[in-house]
Design a protein around this motif. Structure first.
Motif, PDB file in Angstrom:
ATOM      1  N   VAL A  71      12.655  73.077  -9.128  1.00 28.01           N
ATOM      2  CA  VAL A  71      12.400  73.510 -10.507  1.00 28.01           C
ATOM      3  C   VAL A  71      11.860  74.937 -10.522  1.00 28.01           C
ATOM      4  O   VAL A  71      12.279  75.771 -11.332  1.00 28.01           O
ATOM      5  CB  VAL A  71      11.427  72.540 -11.225  1.00 28.01           C
ATOM      6  CG1 VAL A  71      10.981  73.095 -12.552  1.00 28.01           C
ATOM      7  CG2 VAL A  71      12.081  71.187 -11.412  1.00 28.01           C
ATOM      8  N   ILE A  72      10.969  75.252  -9.607  1.00 25.55           N
ATOM      9  CA  ILE A  72      10.448  76.622  -9.514  1.00 25.55           C
ATOM     10  C   ILE A  72      11.579  77.578  -9.139  1.00 25.55           C
ATOM     11  O   ILE A  72      11.703  78.662  -9.719  1.00 25.55           O
ATOM     12  CB  ILE A  72       9.288  76.686  -8.492  1.00 25.55           C
ATOM     13  CG1 ILE A  72       8.103  75.887  -9.020  1.00 25.55           C
ATOM     14  CG2 ILE A  72       8.882  78.127  -8.215  1.00 25.55           C
ATOM     15  CD1 ILE A  72       7.006  75.671  -8.013  1.00 25.55           C
TER      16      ILE A  72
ATOM     17  N   PHE B 224       5.427  63.873  -7.794  1.00 25.64           N
ATOM     18  CA  PHE B 224       4.971  65.238  -7.515  1.00 25.64           C
ATOM     19  C   PHE B 224       5.309  65.695  -6.106  1.00 25.64           C
ATOM     20  O   PHE B 224       4.615  66.517  -5.531  1.00 25.64           O
ATOM     21  CB  PHE B 224       3.465  65.341  -7.757  1.00 25.64           C
ATOM     22  CG  PHE B 224       3.088  65.046  -9.174  1.00 25.64           C
ATOM     23  CD1 PHE B 224       3.381  65.957 -10.178  1.00 25.64           C
ATOM     24  CD2 PHE B 224       2.475  63.852  -9.511  1.00 25.64           C
ATOM     25  CE1 PHE B 224       3.049  65.685 -11.482  1.00 25.64           C
ATOM     26  CE2 PHE B 224       2.146  63.581 -10.819  1.00 25.64           C
ATOM     27  CZ  PHE B 224       2.436  64.494 -11.811  1.00 25.64           C
ATOM     28  N   SER B 225       6.367  65.189  -5.542  1.00 29.08           N
ATOM     29  CA  SER B 225       6.776  65.570  -4.199  1.00 29.08           C
ATOM     30  C   SER B 225       7.339  66.988  -4.217  1.00 29.08           C
ATOM     31  O   SER B 225       8.242  67.302  -4.988  1.00 29.08           O
ATOM     32  CB  SER B 225       7.829  64.597  -3.675  1.00 29.08           C
ATOM     33  OG  SER B 225       8.350  65.077  -2.470  1.00 29.08           O
ATOM     34  N   VAL B 226       6.800  67.840  -3.362  1.00 36.04           N
ATOM     35  CA  VAL B 226       7.257  69.228  -3.298  1.00 36.04           C
ATOM     36  C   VAL B 226       8.687  69.296  -2.791  1.00 36.04           C
ATOM     37  O   VAL B 226       9.512  70.053  -3.290  1.00 36.04           O
ATOM     38  CB  VAL B 226       6.310  70.071  -2.412  1.00 36.04           C
ATOM     39  CG1 VAL B 226       6.860  71.462  -2.199  1.00 36.04           C
ATOM     40  CG2 VAL B 226       4.933  70.137  -3.040  1.00 36.04           C
ATOM     41  N   ASN B 227       9.013  68.485  -1.804  1.00 38.53           N
ATOM     42  CA  ASN B 227      10.360  68.510  -1.237  1.00 38.53           C
ATOM     43  C   ASN B 227      11.399  67.870  -2.144  1.00 38.53           C
ATOM     44  O   ASN B 227      12.587  68.135  -2.003  1.00 38.53           O
ATOM     45  CB  ASN B 227      10.378  67.809   0.124  1.00 38.53           C
ATOM     46  CG  ASN B 227       9.569  68.552   1.148  1.00 38.53           C
ATOM     47  OD1 ASN B 227       9.437  69.763   1.072  1.00 38.53           O
ATOM     48  ND2 ASN B 227       9.017  67.818   2.101  1.00 38.53           N
ATOM     49  N   ASP B 228      10.966  66.999  -3.025  1.00 41.20           N
ATOM     50  CA  ASP B 228      11.919  66.246  -3.823  1.00 41.20           C
ATOM     51  C   ASP B 228      12.492  67.077  -4.970  1.00 41.20           C
ATOM     52  O   ASP B 228      13.685  67.281  -5.060  1.00 41.20           O
ATOM     53  CB  ASP B 228      11.249  64.979  -4.353  1.00 41.20           C
ATOM     54  CG  ASP B 228      12.262  63.953  -4.802  1.00 41.20           C
ATOM     55  OD1 ASP B 228      13.449  64.114  -4.472  1.00 41.20           O
ATOM     56  OD2 ASP B 228      11.870  62.995  -5.472  1.00 41.20           O
ATOM     57  N   TRP B 229      11.644  67.575  -5.863  1.00 44.82           N
ATOM     58  CA  TRP B 229      12.202  68.347  -6.978  1.00 44.82           C
ATOM     59  C   TRP B 229      11.301  69.449  -7.499  1.00 44.82           C
ATOM     60  O   TRP B 229      11.769  70.329  -8.213  1.00 44.82           O
ATOM     61  CB  TRP B 229      12.610  67.426  -8.116  1.00 44.82           C
ATOM     62  CG  TRP B 229      11.490  66.664  -8.738  1.00 44.82           C
ATOM     63  CD1 TRP B 229      10.924  65.524  -8.291  1.00 44.82           C
ATOM     64  CD2 TRP B 229      10.782  67.011  -9.923  1.00 44.82           C
ATOM     65  NE1 TRP B 229       9.903  65.134  -9.108  1.00 44.82           N
ATOM     66  CE2 TRP B 229       9.797  66.026 -10.133  1.00 44.82           C
ATOM     67  CE3 TRP B 229      10.875  68.050 -10.833  1.00 44.82           C
ATOM     68  CZ2 TRP B 229       8.926  66.065 -11.195  1.00 44.82           C
ATOM     69  CZ3 TRP B 229       9.996  68.069 -11.906  1.00 44.82           C
ATOM     70  CH2 TRP B 229       9.045  67.075 -12.071  1.00 44.82           C
ATOM     71  N   THR B 230      10.032  69.482  -7.163  1.00 44.92           N
ATOM     72  CA  THR B 230       9.134  70.509  -7.694  1.00 44.92           C
ATOM     73  C   THR B 230       9.553  71.904  -7.245  1.00 44.92           C
ATOM     74  O   THR B 230       9.607  72.839  -8.055  1.00 44.92           O
ATOM     75  CB  THR B 230       7.685  70.227  -7.251  1.00 44.92           C
ATOM     76  OG1 THR B 230       7.351  68.886  -7.625  1.00 44.92           O
ATOM     77  CG2 THR B 230       6.720  71.173  -7.898  1.00 44.92           C
ATOM     78  N   ALA B 231       9.861  72.068  -5.984  1.00 47.79           N
ATOM     79  CA  ALA B 231      10.277  73.384  -5.478  1.00 47.79           C
ATOM     80  C   ALA B 231      11.602  73.811  -6.102  1.00 47.79           C
ATOM     81  O   ALA B 231      11.817  74.991  -6.383  1.00 47.79           O
ATOM     82  CB  ALA B 231      10.391  73.347  -3.961  1.00 47.79           C
TER      83      ALA B 231
ATOM     84  N   THR C 168      10.119  65.240 -23.171  1.00 51.36           N
ATOM     85  CA  THR C 168       9.380  64.881 -21.960  1.00 51.36           C
ATOM     86  C   THR C 168       9.506  63.395 -21.660  1.00 51.36           C
ATOM     87  O   THR C 168       9.693  62.997 -20.504  1.00 51.36           O
ATOM     88  CB  THR C 168       7.898  65.268 -22.109  1.00 51.36           C
ATOM     89  OG1 THR C 168       7.824  66.658 -22.423  1.00 51.36           O
ATOM     90  CG2 THR C 168       7.125  64.994 -20.844  1.00 51.36           C
TER      91      THR C 168
END
Length: 160
Positions: free
Chosen positions: A62-63, A53-60, A33
């Motif tokens: 990863v999901i 924690f940007s949804v558009n950047d990389w969180t979506a 980590t």
């Protein structure tokens, strides 16, 4: 590791040192980590909550990787990452349609392969890249003769 997660006394009765096992796992996880955080900070050159924690950047993404690769399998995120980068390279010229195409592919894979690509490969070809579970290996003749009700009645012959 699985028995240590479920019942500590059972793990200790078969000789597993629970403290040592958990310490090693936490140590390796913390190191991984921290390494990922260092790589992200080098890429971003600054860290802020909206960047992390940007949804558009990389969180979506990863999901997306985990869902198409396969949940509850070690090789799922690896396969999902390979597929994601191949799709990203292929759909790069589509502009705003890129996200919609990725979403449609995720929906198609989820509907046709509920366990992801890794789960589908494991069931179809009996392929397990990182075998983490104990299983009984059956000959092809026995496997052909078993029905689904046989597997549900006798848990000792489950093929995975």
């Amino acid at each position: 590791m699985q028995i240590s997660r479920i019942q500590l006394s059972s793990a200790e009765s078969v000789g597993v040192d629970n403290y040592r096992t958990k310490f090693i796992i936490y140590f390796l996880t913390a190191g991984a980590t921290g390494s990922v955080g260092a790589l992200i900070s080098m890429q971003k050159l600054r860290i802020s909550p909206e960047a992390a924690f940007s949804v558009n950047d990389w969180t979506a993404f990863v999901i997306f990787i985990v869902v198409i690769g396969g949940i509850a399998r070690m090789e799922g995120p690896l396969i999902g990452t390979i597929v994601f980068f191949l799709l990203r390279g292929f759909f790069a010229d589509f502009g705003p349609w890129y996200s919609m195409l990725l979403g449609m592919i995720a929906i198609m894979i989820t509907l046709t392969m509920p366990k992801g690509i890794a789960g589908w490969l494991a069931e179809r070809f009996y392929l397990d890249l990182f075998p983490l579970r104990r299983r009984v290996r059956l000959s092809k003749q026995k496997r052909k003769n078993l029905t689904h009700s046989d597997l549900a009645d006798d848990s000792s012959v489950l093929p995975n």
